[in-house]
Scaffold this motif. Structure first.
Motif, PDB file in Angstrom:
ATOM      1  N   TYR B 249       0.825  -1.205   0.000  1.00  0.00           N
ATOM      2  CA  TYR B 249       0.000   0.000   0.000  1.00  0.00           C
ATOM      3  C   TYR B 249       0.857   1.252   0.000  1.00  0.00           C
ATOM      4  N   ALA B 250       1.975   1.194   0.722  1.00  0.00           N
ATOM      5  CA  ALA B 250       2.873   2.348   0.728  1.00  0.00           C
ATOM      6  C   ALA B 250       3.447   2.577  -0.665  1.00  0.00           C
ATOM      7  N   GLY B 251       3.537   1.494  -1.452  1.00  0.00           N
ATOM      8  CA  GLY B 251       4.032   1.578  -2.819  1.00  0.00           C
ATOM      9  C   GLY B 251       2.944   1.877  -3.827  1.00  0.00           C
ATOM     10  N   TRP B 252       1.796   2.294  -3.340  1.00  0.00           N
ATOM     11  CA  TRP B 252       0.654   2.699  -4.160  1.00  0.00           C
ATOM     12  C   TRP B 252      -0.046   1.540  -4.846  1.00  0.00           C
ATOM     13  N   ALA B 253       0.076   0.338  -4.312  1.00  0.00           N
ATOM     14  CA  ALA B 253      -0.775  -0.729  -4.829  1.00  0.00           C
ATOM     15  C   ALA B 253      -2.228  -0.304  -4.646  1.00  0.00           C
ATOM     16  N   ASN B 254      -3.027  -0.545  -5.654  1.00  0.00           N
ATOM     17  CA  ASN B 254      -4.434  -0.132  -5.547  1.00  0.00           C
ATOM     18  C   ASN B 254      -5.156  -0.985  -4.518  1.00  0.00           C
ATOM     19  N   SER B 255      -4.693  -2.203  -4.362  1.00  0.00           N
ATOM     20  CA  SER B 255      -5.313  -3.083  -3.384  1.00  0.00           C
ATOM     21  C   SER B 255      -4.382  -4.271  -3.160  1.00  0.00           C
ATOM     22  N   VAL B 256      -4.512  -4.883  -1.998  1.00  0.00           N
ATOM     23  CA  VAL B 256      -3.769  -6.095  -1.694  1.00  0.00           C
ATOM     24  C   VAL B 256      -4.791  -7.166  -1.311  1.00  0.00           C
ATOM     25  N   VAL B 257      -4.599  -8.364  -1.829  1.00  0.00           N
ATOM     26  CA  VAL B 257      -5.553  -9.435  -1.560  1.00  0.00           C
ATOM     27  C   VAL B 257      -4.796 -10.646  -1.045  1.00  0.00           C
ATOM     28  N   THR B 258      -5.255 -11.178   0.079  1.00  0.00           N
ATOM     29  CA  THR B 258      -4.649 -12.399   0.613  1.00  0.00           C
ATOM     30  C   THR B 258      -5.269 -13.591  -0.093  1.00  0.00           C
ATOM     31  N   VAL B 259      -4.427 -14.494  -0.576  1.00  0.00           N
ATOM     32  CA  VAL B 259      -4.924 -15.654  -1.314  1.00  0.00           C
ATOM     33  C   VAL B 259      -4.452 -16.943  -0.641  1.00  0.00           C
ATOM     34  N   LEU B 260      -5.242 -17.983  -0.842  1.00  0.00           N
ATOM     35  CA  LEU B 260      -4.895 -19.308  -0.331  1.00  0.00           C
ATOM     36  C   LEU B 260      -4.565 -20.223  -1.487  1.00  0.00           C
ATOM     37  N   GLU B 261      -3.807 -21.281  -1.175  1.00  0.00           N
ATOM     38  CA  GLU B 261      -3.432 -22.258  -2.207  1.00  0.00           C
ATOM     39  C   GLU B 261      -4.523 -23.306  -2.376  1.00  0.00           C
ATOM     40  N   ASP B 262      -5.727 -22.861  -2.438  1.00  0.00           N
ATOM     41  CA  ASP B 262      -6.877 -23.755  -2.588  1.00  0.00           C
ATOM     42  C   ASP B 262      -7.636 -23.298  -3.821  1.00  0.00           C
ATOM     43  N   GLN B 263      -7.821 -24.228  -4.757  1.00  0.00           N
ATOM     44  CA  GLN B 263      -8.373 -23.797  -6.035  1.00  0.00           C
ATOM     45  C   GLN B 263      -9.731 -23.129  -5.905  1.00  0.00           C
ATOM     46  N   ALA B 264     -10.610 -23.771  -5.131  1.00  0.00           N
ATOM     47  CA  ALA B 264     -11.975 -23.236  -5.054  1.00  0.00           C
ATOM     48  C   ALA B 264     -11.974 -21.841  -4.449  1.00  0.00           C
ATOM     49  N   ILE B 265     -11.221 -21.673  -3.355  1.00  0.00           N
ATOM     50  CA  ILE B 265     -11.208 -20.370  -2.690  1.00  0.00           C
ATOM     51  C   ILE B 265     -10.502 -19.330  -3.558  1.00  0.00           C
ATOM     52  N   PHE B 266      -9.384 -19.717  -4.153  1.00  0.00           N
ATOM     53  CA  PHE B 266      -8.625 -18.792  -4.991  1.00  0.00           C
ATOM     54  C   PHE B 266      -9.466 -18.320  -6.171  1.00  0.00           C
ATOM     55  N   THR B 267     -10.130 -19.289  -6.812  1.00  0.00           N
ATOM     56  CA  THR B 267     -10.939 -18.955  -7.982  1.00  0.00           C
ATOM     57  C   THR B 267     -12.096 -18.045  -7.600  1.00  0.00           C
ATOM     58  N   ARG B 268     -12.696 -18.340  -6.464  1.00  0.00           N
ATOM     59  CA  ARG B 268     -13.807 -17.495  -6.023  1.00  0.00           C
ATOM     60  C   ARG B 268     -13.319 -16.082  -5.724  1.00  0.00           C
ATOM     61  N   THR B 269     -12.118 -15.980  -5.120  1.00  0.00           N
ATOM     62  CA  THR B 269     -11.559 -14.653  -4.853  1.00  0.00           C
ATOM     63  C   THR B 269     -11.347 -13.894  -6.156  1.00  0.00           C
ATOM     64  N   MET B 270     -10.880 -14.598  -7.178  1.00  0.00           N
ATOM     65  CA  MET B 270     -10.667 -13.945  -8.478  1.00  0.00           C
ATOM     66  C   MET B 270     -11.999 -13.457  -9.053  1.00  0.00           C
ATOM     67  N   ALA B 271     -13.037 -14.275  -8.904  1.00  0.00           N
ATOM     68  CA  ALA B 271     -14.349 -13.849  -9.396  1.00  0.00           C
ATOM     69  C   ALA B 271     -14.809 -12.591  -8.658  1.00  0.00           C
ATOM     70  N   GLN B 272     -14.537 -12.542  -7.355  1.00  0.00           N
ATOM     71  CA  GLN B 272     -14.897 -11.346  -6.582  1.00  0.00           C
ATOM     72  C   GLN B 272     -14.106 -10.126  -7.047  1.00  0.00           C
ATOM     73  N   LEU B 273     -12.832 -10.339  -7.370  1.00  0.00           N
ATOM     74  CA  LEU B 273     -12.019  -9.241  -7.900  1.00  0.00           C
ATOM     75  C   LEU B 273     -12.613  -8.745  -9.213  1.00  0.00           C
ATOM     76  N   GLY B 274     -12.960  -9.693 -10.071  1.00  0.00           N
ATOM     77  CA  GLY B 274     -13.531  -9.322 -11.357  1.00  0.00           C
ATOM     78  C   GLY B 274     -14.808  -8.534 -11.177  1.00  0.00           C
ATOM     79  N   HIS B 275     -15.654  -9.008 -10.260  1.00  0.00           N
ATOM     80  CA  HIS B 275     -16.912  -8.309 -10.024  1.00  0.00           C
ATOM     81  C   HIS B 275     -16.645  -6.891  -9.558  1.00  0.00           C
TER      82      HIS B 275
END
Lengths: 158, 287
Positions: B249-275
Protein backbone atom coordinates in the motif's frame (compact mmCIF):
# COMPACT_ATOMS: atom_id res chain seq x y z
CA UNK A 1 -10.81 -27.11 5.94
CA UNK A 2 -9.02 -23.96 4.85
CA UNK A 3 -10.79 -20.90 6.09
CA UNK A 4 -10.82 -17.93 3.81
CA UNK A 5 -8.60 -15.19 5.18
CA UNK A 6 -10.44 -11.97 5.82
CA UNK A 7 -10.22 -8.79 7.73
CA UNK A 8 -12.66 -10.28 10.21
CA UNK A 9 -9.62 -12.05 11.60
CA UNK A 10 -8.31 -8.69 12.66
CA UNK A 11 -11.60 -7.40 14.03
CA UNK A 12 -13.10 -4.47 12.22
CA UNK A 13 -15.36 -3.73 15.15
CA UNK A 14 -13.70 -0.39 15.79
CA UNK A 15 -13.21 0.47 12.15
CA UNK A 16 -13.33 4.10 11.19
CA UNK A 17 -14.15 5.62 7.83
CA UNK A 18 -13.26 9.21 6.93
CA UNK A 19 -15.59 10.88 4.44
CA UNK A 20 -14.60 14.10 2.68
CA UNK A 21 -17.63 15.63 0.96
CA UNK A 22 -18.41 19.31 0.52
CA UNK A 23 -22.05 19.01 -0.56
CA UNK A 24 -24.26 18.74 2.56
CA UNK A 25 -27.07 16.85 0.81
CA UNK A 26 -24.71 14.29 -0.66
CA UNK A 27 -23.03 14.08 2.72
CA UNK A 28 -26.34 13.00 4.24
CA UNK A 29 -26.89 10.37 1.56
CA UNK A 30 -23.37 9.02 2.03
CA UNK A 31 -23.81 8.90 5.78
CA UNK A 32 -27.11 7.04 5.54
CA UNK A 33 -25.71 4.58 3.04
CA UNK A 34 -22.62 3.95 5.18
CA UNK A 35 -24.70 3.50 8.32
CA UNK A 36 -26.64 0.75 6.60
CA UNK A 37 -23.80 -0.97 4.82
CA UNK A 38 -21.00 -0.48 7.35
CA UNK A 39 -22.98 -0.58 10.62
CA UNK A 40 -19.88 -1.62 12.56
CA UNK A 41 -17.85 1.42 11.51
CA UNK A 42 -17.47 4.86 13.04
CA UNK A 43 -17.93 7.61 10.50
CA UNK A 44 -16.05 10.87 10.48
CA UNK A 45 -17.26 13.44 7.99
CA UNK A 46 -15.53 16.66 6.96
CA UNK A 47 -16.48 19.19 4.32
CA UNK A 48 -13.21 20.60 2.99
CA UNK A 49 -9.73 19.37 2.09
CA UNK A 50 -8.30 21.61 4.82
CA UNK A 51 -10.47 19.97 7.46
CA UNK A 52 -9.46 16.54 6.21
CA UNK A 53 -5.77 17.37 6.31
CA UNK A 54 -6.07 18.87 9.80
CA UNK A 55 -7.91 15.79 11.00
CA UNK A 56 -5.23 13.50 9.67
CA UNK A 57 -2.43 15.64 11.09
CA UNK A 58 -3.96 15.43 14.56
CA UNK A 59 -4.04 11.66 14.29
CA UNK A 60 -0.27 11.44 14.63
CA UNK A 61 -0.85 11.65 18.38
CA UNK A 62 -3.81 9.26 18.59
CA UNK A 63 -3.22 6.48 16.16
CA UNK A 64 -6.19 4.50 17.48
CA UNK A 65 -8.40 6.88 15.51
CA UNK A 66 -6.68 6.39 12.17
CA UNK A 67 -9.35 5.47 9.61
CA UNK A 68 -9.26 2.16 7.75
CA UNK A 69 -10.74 3.75 4.67
CA UNK A 70 -11.08 7.23 3.20
CA UNK A 71 -13.92 8.13 0.86
CA UNK A 72 -13.50 11.47 -0.81
CA UNK A 73 -15.28 13.59 -3.37
CA UNK A 74 -13.38 15.03 -6.34
CA UNK A 75 -15.05 18.35 -7.12
CA UNK A 76 -14.99 20.28 -3.83
CA UNK A 77 -16.03 22.43 -5.68
CA UNK A 78 -13.12 22.25 -8.16
CA UNK A 79 -11.23 19.10 -9.02
CA UNK A 80 -8.03 20.76 -7.78
CA UNK A 81 -9.54 20.58 -4.29
CA UNK A 82 -9.93 16.84 -4.68
CA UNK A 83 -6.38 16.47 -5.97
CA UNK A 84 -5.13 18.51 -3.02
CA UNK A 85 -6.49 16.11 -0.44
CA UNK A 86 -5.44 13.02 -2.37
CA UNK A 87 -1.89 14.30 -2.84
CA UNK A 88 -1.68 15.23 0.85
CA UNK A 89 -2.81 11.77 1.99
CA UNK A 90 -0.33 10.02 -0.26
CA UNK A 91 2.52 12.14 1.08
CA UNK A 92 1.76 11.71 4.76
CA UNK A 93 4.19 9.50 6.64
CA UNK A 94 3.32 5.86 7.38
CA UNK A 95 0.79 4.59 8.15
CA UNK A 96 -1.56 7.32 6.90
CA UNK A 97 -0.14 7.21 3.38
CA UNK A 98 -1.19 3.55 3.13
CA UNK A 99 -4.90 4.10 3.80
CA UNK A 100 -6.99 3.09 0.76
CA UNK A 101 -8.66 6.13 -0.77
CA UNK A 102 -11.90 5.70 -2.66
CA UNK A 103 -12.65 8.56 -5.04
CA UNK A 104 -16.42 8.93 -5.11
CA UNK A 105 -17.52 11.45 -7.70
CA UNK A 106 -20.47 12.36 -9.87
CA UNK A 107 -18.02 12.78 -12.71
CA UNK A 108 -17.56 9.89 -15.09
CA UNK A 109 -15.23 11.84 -17.33
CA UNK A 110 -12.37 9.62 -18.48
CA UNK A 111 -9.76 12.30 -17.69
CA UNK A 112 -10.97 12.55 -14.09
CA UNK A 113 -10.92 8.79 -13.69
CA UNK A 114 -7.48 8.38 -15.21
CA UNK A 115 -5.94 11.22 -13.20
CA UNK A 116 -7.44 9.95 -9.96
CA UNK A 117 -5.71 6.62 -10.45
CA UNK A 118 -2.47 8.32 -11.56
CA UNK A 119 -2.43 10.44 -8.40
CA UNK A 120 -2.84 7.41 -6.18
CA UNK A 121 -6.50 6.84 -5.46
CA UNK A 122 -7.11 3.18 -4.78
CA UNK A 123 -10.27 3.05 -6.81
CA UNK A 124 -12.80 5.34 -8.43
CA UNK A 125 -16.54 4.96 -8.00
CA UNK A 126 -19.13 7.03 -9.81
CA UNK A 127 -21.92 8.37 -7.62
CA UNK A 128 -25.25 6.73 -8.47
CA UNK A 129 -28.67 8.38 -8.51
CA UNK A 130 -31.30 6.44 -6.61
CA UNK A 131 -30.72 5.63 -2.95
CA UNK A 132 -31.01 1.89 -3.44
CA UNK A 133 -28.22 2.15 -5.98
CA UNK A 134 -26.14 3.90 -3.32
CA UNK A 135 -26.85 0.98 -1.00
CA UNK A 136 -25.90 -1.54 -3.65
CA UNK A 137 -22.70 0.29 -4.47
CA UNK A 138 -21.68 0.73 -0.85
CA UNK A 139 -22.53 -2.87 -0.15
CA UNK A 140 -20.19 -3.78 -2.98
CA UNK A 141 -17.51 -1.56 -1.43
CA UNK A 142 -17.92 -3.34 1.87
CA UNK A 143 -17.84 -6.78 0.23
CA UNK A 144 -14.58 -5.88 -1.42
CA UNK A 145 -12.69 -3.77 1.12
CA UNK A 146 -13.87 -5.56 4.24
CA UNK A 147 -14.12 -9.14 2.99
CA UNK A 148 -12.06 -9.67 -0.17
CA UNK A 149 -9.13 -7.26 0.07
CA UNK A 150 -6.65 -7.05 2.94
CA UNK A 151 -6.29 -3.64 4.54
CA UNK A 152 -3.02 -2.18 5.80
CA UNK A 153 -2.35 -2.22 9.52
CA UNK A 154 -2.79 1.38 10.62
CA UNK A 155 -3.09 0.83 14.34
CA UNK A 156 -0.53 -0.90 16.48
CA UNK A 157 -2.06 -0.36 19.89
CA UNK A 158 -4.19 -3.49 19.87
CA UNK B 1 -54.10 -8.04 -4.68
CA UNK B 2 -50.49 -8.97 -4.19
CA UNK B 3 -47.64 -6.49 -3.99
CA UNK B 4 -44.48 -7.85 -5.49
CA UNK B 5 -41.29 -5.92 -4.91
CA UNK B 6 -38.94 -6.43 -7.80
CA UNK B 7 -35.38 -5.21 -7.91
CA UNK B 8 -34.10 -4.89 -11.43
CA UNK B 9 -30.38 -4.58 -11.67
CA UNK B 10 -28.32 -3.94 -14.76
CA UNK B 11 -26.48 -6.92 -16.09
CA UNK B 12 -22.75 -6.51 -16.63
CA UNK B 13 -21.73 -3.68 -18.89
CA UNK B 14 -20.98 -6.04 -21.73
CA UNK B 15 -24.54 -7.30 -21.71
CA UNK B 16 -27.84 -5.66 -22.31
CA UNK B 17 -28.67 -2.84 -19.90
CA UNK B 18 -31.87 -2.55 -17.94
CA UNK B 19 -33.28 0.37 -16.10
CA UNK B 20 -32.35 0.12 -12.50
CA UNK B 21 -35.53 0.97 -10.73
CA UNK B 22 -37.12 -0.65 -7.81
CA UNK B 23 -40.64 -1.40 -8.91
CA UNK B 24 -43.54 -1.94 -6.59
CA UNK B 25 -46.07 -3.61 -8.80
CA UNK B 26 -49.57 -4.12 -7.53
CA UNK B 27 -50.64 -7.11 -9.53
CA UNK B 28 -53.28 -9.70 -9.79
CA UNK B 29 -51.38 -12.94 -9.60
CA UNK B 30 -51.05 -14.24 -13.13
CA UNK B 31 -51.52 -10.95 -14.93
CA UNK B 32 -48.02 -9.54 -14.52
CA UNK B 33 -46.92 -7.27 -17.32
CA UNK B 34 -45.61 -9.70 -19.94
CA UNK B 35 -43.08 -7.44 -21.66
CA UNK B 36 -41.05 -7.10 -18.47
CA UNK B 37 -40.46 -10.86 -18.22
CA UNK B 38 -39.86 -11.11 -21.93
CA UNK B 39 -37.13 -8.51 -21.58
CA UNK B 40 -35.47 -10.56 -18.87
CA UNK B 41 -35.68 -13.74 -20.90
CA UNK B 42 -34.48 -12.06 -24.04
CA UNK B 43 -31.01 -11.89 -22.53
CA UNK B 44 -30.75 -14.92 -20.28
CA UNK B 45 -26.98 -15.24 -20.27
CA UNK B 46 -26.79 -13.29 -17.04
CA UNK B 47 -29.09 -15.71 -15.21
CA UNK B 48 -27.16 -18.38 -13.33
CA UNK B 49 -30.06 -20.40 -11.98
CA UNK B 50 -33.71 -20.19 -11.08
CA UNK B 51 -35.23 -21.64 -7.97
CA UNK B 52 -38.90 -21.94 -7.37
CA UNK B 53 -41.65 -22.98 -5.08
CA UNK B 54 -45.39 -22.48 -5.00
CA UNK B 55 -45.74 -20.64 -8.33
CA UNK B 56 -43.00 -18.15 -7.47
CA UNK B 57 -39.55 -18.20 -8.98
CA UNK B 58 -36.32 -16.56 -7.89
CA UNK B 59 -34.04 -15.56 -10.76
CA UNK B 60 -30.42 -15.47 -9.67
CA UNK B 61 -28.05 -13.33 -11.72
CA UNK B 62 -24.33 -13.57 -12.21
CA UNK B 63 -23.81 -10.19 -10.57
CA UNK B 64 -25.32 -11.49 -7.36
CA UNK B 65 -28.77 -9.92 -7.60
CA UNK B 66 -32.04 -11.79 -7.31
CA UNK B 67 -35.45 -11.11 -8.75
CA UNK B 68 -38.70 -12.66 -7.62
CA UNK B 69 -41.29 -13.36 -10.33
CA UNK B 70 -44.80 -14.56 -9.82
CA UNK B 71 -44.55 -17.44 -12.29
CA UNK B 72 -43.87 -21.11 -11.73
CA UNK B 73 -40.56 -22.67 -12.70
CA UNK B 74 -42.09 -24.53 -15.66
CA UNK B 75 -42.99 -21.17 -17.22
CA UNK B 76 -39.27 -20.40 -17.50
CA UNK B 77 -38.32 -23.96 -18.38
CA UNK B 78 -40.28 -23.76 -21.62
CA UNK B 79 -38.80 -20.41 -22.54
CA UNK B 80 -35.16 -21.04 -21.60
CA UNK B 81 -34.44 -24.12 -23.65
CA UNK B 82 -30.69 -23.99 -22.97
CA UNK B 83 -31.31 -24.35 -19.25
CA UNK B 84 -31.51 -27.68 -17.46
CA UNK B 85 -34.31 -28.56 -15.08
CA UNK B 86 -32.30 -30.48 -12.51
CA UNK B 87 -34.90 -30.66 -9.79
CA UNK B 88 -38.49 -29.81 -9.01
CA UNK B 89 -37.14 -26.65 -7.40
CA UNK B 90 -34.25 -25.74 -9.69
CA UNK B 91 -33.55 -24.72 -13.28
CA UNK B 92 -29.90 -24.05 -14.04
CA UNK B 93 -27.80 -22.35 -16.71
CA UNK B 94 -25.15 -24.90 -17.68
CA UNK B 95 -22.67 -22.12 -18.46
CA UNK B 96 -22.44 -21.31 -14.75
CA UNK B 97 -21.89 -24.84 -13.49
CA UNK B 98 -18.66 -25.20 -11.58
CA UNK B 99 -18.75 -28.89 -10.80
CA UNK B 100 -21.02 -31.68 -9.60
CA UNK B 101 -21.12 -34.71 -7.38
CA UNK B 102 -22.49 -37.86 -8.94
CA UNK B 103 -24.97 -39.90 -6.93
CA UNK B 104 -23.41 -42.70 -4.90
CA UNK B 105 -25.56 -45.23 -6.67
CA UNK B 106 -27.74 -44.94 -9.73
CA UNK B 107 -31.29 -43.87 -9.07
CA UNK B 108 -30.09 -41.68 -6.20
CA UNK B 109 -29.92 -37.87 -6.20
CA UNK B 110 -26.73 -35.98 -6.99
CA UNK B 111 -25.75 -32.35 -6.50
CA UNK B 112 -24.50 -29.59 -8.74
CA UNK B 113 -22.46 -26.60 -7.62
CA UNK B 114 -22.76 -23.30 -9.45
CA UNK B 115 -19.94 -20.79 -9.93
CA UNK B 116 -21.37 -18.59 -7.19
CA UNK B 117 -21.01 -21.47 -4.73
CA UNK B 118 -24.68 -22.39 -4.47
CA UNK B 119 -25.26 -26.14 -4.29
CA UNK B 120 -28.45 -27.47 -5.83
CA UNK B 121 -29.94 -30.94 -5.84
CA UNK B 122 -30.18 -32.98 -9.02
CA UNK B 123 -33.16 -35.29 -8.87
CA UNK B 124 -32.45 -38.97 -9.32
CA UNK B 125 -34.62 -39.27 -12.39
CA UNK B 126 -32.96 -36.21 -13.95
CA UNK B 127 -29.34 -37.18 -13.40
CA UNK B 128 -28.82 -38.88 -16.75
CA UNK B 129 -30.22 -35.95 -18.70
CA UNK B 130 -28.14 -33.51 -16.62
CA UNK B 131 -24.84 -35.33 -17.06
CA UNK B 132 -25.36 -35.80 -20.79
CA UNK B 133 -26.04 -32.13 -21.20
CA UNK B 134 -23.10 -30.78 -19.18
CA UNK B 135 -20.67 -33.31 -20.61
CA UNK B 136 -21.64 -32.27 -24.11
CA UNK B 137 -21.48 -28.55 -23.39
CA UNK B 138 -18.13 -28.94 -21.65
CA UNK B 139 -16.67 -29.69 -25.05
CA UNK B 140 -18.11 -26.58 -26.62
CA UNK B 141 -16.02 -23.53 -25.92
CA UNK B 142 -17.77 -20.68 -24.17
CA UNK B 143 -18.45 -18.10 -26.84
CA UNK B 144 -15.58 -15.65 -26.69
CA UNK B 145 -15.71 -13.42 -29.70
CA UNK B 146 -12.82 -11.10 -28.99
CA UNK B 147 -14.11 -7.59 -28.99
CA UNK B 148 -12.59 -4.19 -28.69
CA UNK B 149 -13.93 -3.68 -25.20
CA UNK B 150 -13.10 -7.05 -23.65
CA UNK B 151 -11.30 -6.52 -20.38
CA UNK B 152 -7.84 -8.03 -20.13
CA UNK B 153 -5.88 -8.95 -17.05
CA UNK B 154 -2.17 -9.59 -16.63
CA UNK B 155 -1.11 -11.98 -13.88
CA UNK B 156 2.56 -12.02 -12.98
CA UNK B 157 3.26 -15.40 -11.44
CA UNK B 158 5.61 -18.36 -11.76
CA UNK B 159 2.71 -20.73 -11.30
CA UNK B 160 0.80 -21.91 -14.34
CA UNK B 161 -1.71 -23.43 -11.97
CA UNK B 162 -2.46 -20.12 -10.34
CA UNK B 163 -2.66 -18.41 -13.72
CA UNK B 164 -5.29 -20.93 -14.76
CA UNK B 165 -7.21 -20.29 -11.57
CA UNK B 166 -7.08 -16.55 -12.26
CA UNK B 167 -8.41 -17.20 -15.75
CA UNK B 168 -11.16 -19.45 -14.48
CA UNK B 169 -12.22 -17.01 -11.79
CA UNK B 170 -12.38 -13.96 -14.03
CA UNK B 171 -14.01 -15.82 -16.91
CA UNK B 172 -16.71 -17.15 -14.61
CA UNK B 173 -17.93 -13.55 -14.43
CA UNK B 174 -16.69 -12.23 -17.76
CA UNK B 175 -16.49 -14.92 -20.38
CA UNK B 176 -14.58 -12.64 -22.75
CA UNK B 177 -11.95 -11.60 -20.25
CA UNK B 178 -8.43 -12.25 -21.52
CA UNK B 179 -5.95 -13.35 -18.88
CA UNK B 180 -2.27 -13.29 -19.81
CA UNK B 181 0.45 -14.78 -17.64
CA UNK B 182 3.96 -13.42 -17.32
CA UNK B 183 6.63 -15.03 -15.17
CA UNK B 184 8.74 -12.01 -14.41
CA UNK B 185 7.53 -8.56 -13.56
CA UNK B 186 10.64 -6.68 -14.56
CA UNK B 187 9.75 -7.01 -18.25
CA UNK B 188 6.29 -5.55 -17.82
CA UNK B 189 6.85 -1.80 -18.00
CA UNK B 190 8.76 -1.97 -21.28
CA UNK B 191 6.31 -4.50 -22.66
CA UNK B 192 3.28 -2.38 -21.84
CA UNK B 193 4.87 0.84 -23.07
CA UNK B 194 5.23 -0.77 -26.47
CA UNK B 195 1.48 -1.43 -26.68
CA UNK B 196 -1.12 0.98 -28.03
CA UNK B 197 -3.52 2.39 -25.45
CA UNK B 198 -6.40 0.15 -26.38
CA UNK B 199 -4.33 -2.97 -25.73
CA UNK B 200 -3.23 -2.06 -22.26
CA UNK B 201 -4.62 -4.37 -19.58
CA UNK B 202 -7.47 -3.20 -17.39
CA UNK B 203 -5.94 -4.83 -14.32
CA UNK B 204 -2.53 -6.10 -13.27
CA UNK B 205 -2.16 -8.80 -10.64
CA UNK B 206 1.24 -9.40 -9.06
CA UNK B 207 1.59 -12.74 -7.29
CA UNK B 208 3.79 -11.86 -4.35
CA UNK B 209 3.50 -15.32 -2.78
CA UNK B 210 6.85 -15.93 -4.44
CA UNK B 211 9.46 -13.61 -5.96
CA UNK B 212 8.21 -10.89 -3.64
CA UNK B 213 11.11 -8.58 -4.46
CA UNK B 214 10.43 -8.80 -8.19
CA UNK B 215 6.74 -7.99 -7.59
CA UNK B 216 7.47 -5.01 -5.34
CA UNK B 217 9.97 -3.67 -7.86
CA UNK B 218 7.41 -4.15 -10.60
CA UNK B 219 4.84 -2.27 -8.57
CA UNK B 220 7.22 0.62 -8.11
CA UNK B 221 8.14 0.71 -11.81
CA UNK B 222 4.52 0.72 -12.85
CA UNK B 223 3.53 3.50 -10.46
CA UNK B 224 6.51 5.61 -11.52
CA UNK B 225 5.56 5.38 -15.20
CA UNK B 226 2.86 7.97 -15.96
CA UNK B 227 1.18 6.03 -18.73
CA UNK B 228 1.00 2.86 -16.65
CA UNK B 229 0.38 4.28 -13.18
CA UNK B 230 -3.34 4.56 -13.80
CA UNK B 231 -3.76 0.79 -14.35
CA UNK B 232 -5.14 -0.70 -11.11
CA UNK B 233 -2.37 -2.95 -9.81
CA UNK B 234 -3.10 -5.50 -7.13
CA UNK B 235 -0.75 -7.58 -5.05
CA UNK B 236 -1.66 -11.14 -4.12
CA UNK B 237 -0.03 -12.13 -0.86
CA UNK B 238 -0.06 -15.21 1.38
CA UNK B 239 -1.62 -15.22 4.82
CA UNK B 240 0.02 -13.54 7.78
CA UNK B 241 2.25 -11.14 5.90
CA UNK B 242 1.16 -7.77 7.26
CA UNK B 243 4.53 -6.18 6.50
CA UNK B 244 4.15 -7.01 2.81
CA UNK B 245 0.62 -5.68 2.86
CA UNK B 246 1.74 -2.38 4.37
CA UNK B 247 4.68 -2.05 2.01
CA UNK B 248 2.46 -2.70 -0.98
CA UNK B 249 0.00 0.00 0.00
CA UNK B 250 2.87 2.35 0.73
CA UNK B 251 4.03 1.58 -2.82
CA UNK B 252 0.65 2.70 -4.16
CA UNK B 253 -0.78 -0.73 -4.83
CA UNK B 254 -4.43 -0.13 -5.55
CA UNK B 255 -5.31 -3.08 -3.38
CA UNK B 256 -3.77 -6.09 -1.69
CA UNK B 257 -5.55 -9.43 -1.56
CA UNK B 258 -4.65 -12.40 0.61
CA UNK B 259 -4.92 -15.65 -1.31
CA UNK B 260 -4.89 -19.31 -0.33
CA UNK B 261 -3.43 -22.26 -2.21
CA UNK B 262 -6.88 -23.76 -2.59
CA UNK B 263 -8.37 -23.80 -6.04
CA UNK B 264 -11.98 -23.24 -5.05
CA UNK B 265 -11.21 -20.37 -2.69
CA UNK B 266 -8.63 -18.79 -4.99
CA UNK B 267 -10.94 -18.96 -7.98
CA UNK B 268 -13.81 -17.49 -6.02
CA UNK B 269 -11.56 -14.65 -4.85
CA UNK B 270 -10.67 -13.94 -8.48
CA UNK B 271 -14.35 -13.85 -9.40
CA UNK B 272 -14.90 -11.35 -6.58
CA UNK B 273 -12.02 -9.24 -7.90
CA UNK B 274 -13.53 -9.32 -11.36
CA UNK B 275 -16.91 -8.31 -10.02
CA UNK B 276 -15.50 -5.34 -8.11
CA UNK B 277 -13.01 -3.98 -10.61
CA UNK B 278 -15.00 -4.56 -13.81
CA UNK B 279 -18.53 -4.08 -12.57
CA UNK B 280 -18.49 -1.67 -9.64
CA UNK B 281 -15.37 0.45 -9.95
CA UNK B 282 -14.83 2.86 -12.83
CA UNK B 283 -11.62 2.20 -14.71
CA UNK B 284 -9.56 4.42 -16.98
CA UNK B 285 -10.89 3.97 -20.50
CA UNK B 286 -8.56 2.95 -23.27
CA UNK B 287 -9.57 4.50 -26.54
Amino acid sequence: MNREPSNRDRSLRNARILVVEDNPDQGIVIRKALQQTFPDAQLVQVGTPEQAISYLEELKDCEWNIPQLIIQDLYMPQREDGWQILDAIRHFPMPICTIPVIMLSSSDHPDDIREAYERGSSCYVVKPFAFDQWLERFDGLRQYWWNTASLPTVRYSF
Amino acid sequence: MVIIQIFIRPLSHSEKHYRTDRLLLPINVGTIRMSFIDELLDCPMGITYLSGANNYTWLNFANGRKTLISKPLRYFETRLDQFIRVHKTALINPQFVRDWIAPARSKMAGTVRMNCGTVLPVGRRRWRQFIDHVSASAEEPVETKPGKNDPSVIIVTDSQTKASWVRKGFQSKFANCLVNQLNRGEVIPDLLLSLPDDQLPALILLDACSSTTDRMNTLRSLKETPRLASIPTLLLVPRNTPETVNLAYAGWANSVVTVLEDQAIFTRTMAQLGHFWFHLAALPSRN
